[in-house]
Structures are given as C-alpha cells and as structure tokens.
Enzyme design. Sequence first.
Site, short mmCIF file in Angstrom:
data_model
loop_
_atom_site.label_atom_id
_atom_site.label_comp_id
_atom_site.label_asym_id
_atom_site.label_seq_id
_atom_site.Cartn_x
_atom_site.Cartn_y
_atom_site.Cartn_z
N LYS A 151 -21.34 -8.32 -23.69
CA LYS A 151 -20.07 -8.13 -24.38
C LYS A 151 -19.42 -9.49 -24.62
CE LYS A 151 -16.03 -5.11 -24.22
NZ LYS A 151 -15.30 -4.09 -23.42
N HIS A 195 -21.59 4.85 -17.61
CA HIS A 195 -20.70 3.74 -17.28
C HIS A 195 -20.10 3.89 -15.89
CE1 HIS A 195 -19.00 0.13 -19.03
NE2 HIS A 195 -17.84 0.41 -18.50
N ARG A 207 -24.17 -2.49 -18.21
CA ARG A 207 -23.76 -1.49 -19.19
C ARG A 207 -25.02 -0.82 -19.73
NH1 ARG A 207 -20.74 -6.20 -20.20
NH2 ARG A 207 -18.47 -5.92 -20.00
N ARG A 237 -21.64 1.61 -13.38
CA ARG A 237 -21.11 0.23 -13.41
C ARG A 237 -19.80 0.15 -12.62
NH1 ARG A 237 -20.76 -4.71 -16.26
NH2 ARG A 237 -18.69 -5.16 -17.10
N TYR A 254 -10.34 -2.41 -10.00
CA TYR A 254 -11.12 -1.71 -8.97
C TYR A 254 -10.43 -1.74 -7.61
CZ TYR A 254 -14.62 -1.68 -12.60
OH TYR A 254 -15.27 -1.48 -13.79
N HIS A 265 -16.72 -10.08 -16.72
CA HIS A 265 -15.34 -9.91 -17.20
C HIS A 265 -14.74 -11.26 -17.56
CE1 HIS A 265 -14.93 -5.94 -14.71
NE2 HIS A 265 -15.44 -5.73 -15.91
#
Length: 326
Positions: A169, A275, A144, A278, A310, A301
């Site tokens: 995150k 982004h 990120r 990414r 994706y 994640h």
Amino acid sequence: MDDIRTPLPVSPTKFLDQVRTFIRIDGKSYSTENVYVYWIKQFILFHNKAHPRDMGKNEITAYLTHLSATRDASANTQKLALNALMFLYNRFLQQPVEKLEFRYAKKTMRTPTVFTHAEALNIINNIVMPYKLMAQLMYGGGLRVNEVLRLRVKDVDFSMGYIVIRDGKGFKDRTTLLPKSVIPDLQQQVKIVENLLAFDKSTGVSGVYMPNLLEKKYPSAGHSLGWQFLFPSQDLSRDPRSDAIRRHHVYPTTIQTHVKQAIKKANIHKQASCHTFRHSFATRLLQAKYDLKQIQTLMGHTDIRTTEIYLHVLDELGDKVKSPLD
C-alpha cells in the site's frame, strides 16, 4: 488479471482516459487510479454530465454535501470523493479549489474485529491447501490479502527468515515475518510452482506477467522460477495489455470465499474476513509486549496513529482492565 492496468490509447481523447493517463504518470497505484476515476465519473453524472472544466467550487460543495446528507455516506467514503476531486482540479485541470464549505459526514471510530489465537487456528485448520497456507501468512506475517496473492517465489527468503512485500500500500516495499512453522509447506508450494512452470513451458504458455516493462528488459525472466507467483491460478488467463495467455495468481475472491466458509465451519459469529487475520497479527504482537514502532514497521503503516488503534482493541479485550467479578 484485476490488478494489471488495462491499456490506454497513446493519445487519449476521452476525458476519463486522459485523467487515467495523468494518474499513471503521477505514479499512483492502480487501486487509487480506479477509485479516483470512479468518483470523478460519479461527480460528472451527478451534475448531468457537465464537463468538470465548466464546474468548480459550488458544484464540488453540492456533491460532497449530497454524499453525506442524501446518500448517508461514511466519512471515509466522503473523504475518498474529496481526494479524487481535489486531485482532478488542483493537479489535472490546474484549477485550484480553496475553502470548501460542505456538510461533513459523521466520522465513526470503529475498533477492528480480531480473532483470538484459538479462533484463528480453528479457522485456518478448516481451510484446504494452498488457501490454508495463504491464511497462515496473513495471520503469521500480517499480510493483506493482495500482498499474499502477489508474492513471487523470490520474495520469500528461507535462509534469512523473512518475506519481502513489493509495492505494498502506497507503493512501499517492506519486510515482515516468515513463520517458521510454515516453511516446510512453503517449500513444498515452491516445488508445485516449479512443476507447473515446467508444464506451462512445454505447452507454449507465455511467461508470467512482469511489472514496469521488465519483460522487455529481461525477456527470459518471465519463465524463471523466482519470478513466478507463489500462489498461481489453476486456470490460464489473457493479459489485457498484450493478449498473451499467461498464468496469473489466484483471484482475491477465491481465497476470500475459502476464509468465509472456514469462519462459518468454525462456528465463529464475528463480522470477519481475510483482513481480520492482519488485525489479529498486530493484536497478538501488542499482547506479547512488542514495541509499537516495530509493529508499525511490520504492518507497513505510514502513520503510527493507525497502529495505535490496536491499543483500543486490547482495552476492549480486557488486557489492562479486569472485571470486578474476576
């Protein structure tokens, strides 16, 4: 220094300062803190500055319905407001709220925008150093934008070939790929940081910002090479907590501007940003048949369903279904 928490009174008297203090004690990230405080403030203003202690289920329901019915807020926006208000009532005020019935915003499933490999390289080659190097790490390692900017010299392991993301995150650490092709440029960047550090030392600039009170525990670490930001700002700034003059990292808007300009120069007409690199990283790995669980780990994640989105990108790209004309 937009990612450094501003100081709060030792014994805060203002309601929102009290909320901020509680959020910090709870260990949430600074971005979460700002989001929660924003929505709590908006909730108070919507009800003509009534104190939250004097409100409850009905007022929360009215505000959340207002967001979807009048403001046409997205489902994610409404969810952020809901999370903030549930934290306020269930945790901070200790006034549990149950069985809310409000109008839910319509949830839209958006497939992430991705660059083709050629597009990504075209954009990267239209960016000057060191911003080019930042874009290469976003595309080559799935970082990120804030993760790139917060990298310290010590977070890049050249011998083992990986990058460590600290406090990503959700306050999680993870490791991701270090693209071999950028190693020479990264090593040159470290030398630039080393020279800048020597200059700052000679001119009396304070050491780099250290998280979690490490400055008190290791007073000299702020002037060590390992703790320096890999992409330091050209300008000095004032630390809002100590008033010390320091060299922080490059601001997010700076790299975002460079990427936007490069996208325009490359004549790419997608709704894209930093982004998108990414998103493109994850899509390339899927196209190369890497395991979904492995990609989830590299992306950081928590829920594999986030990674699975994706797969929809590949479907849209025609990775599995071929046109009859072809």
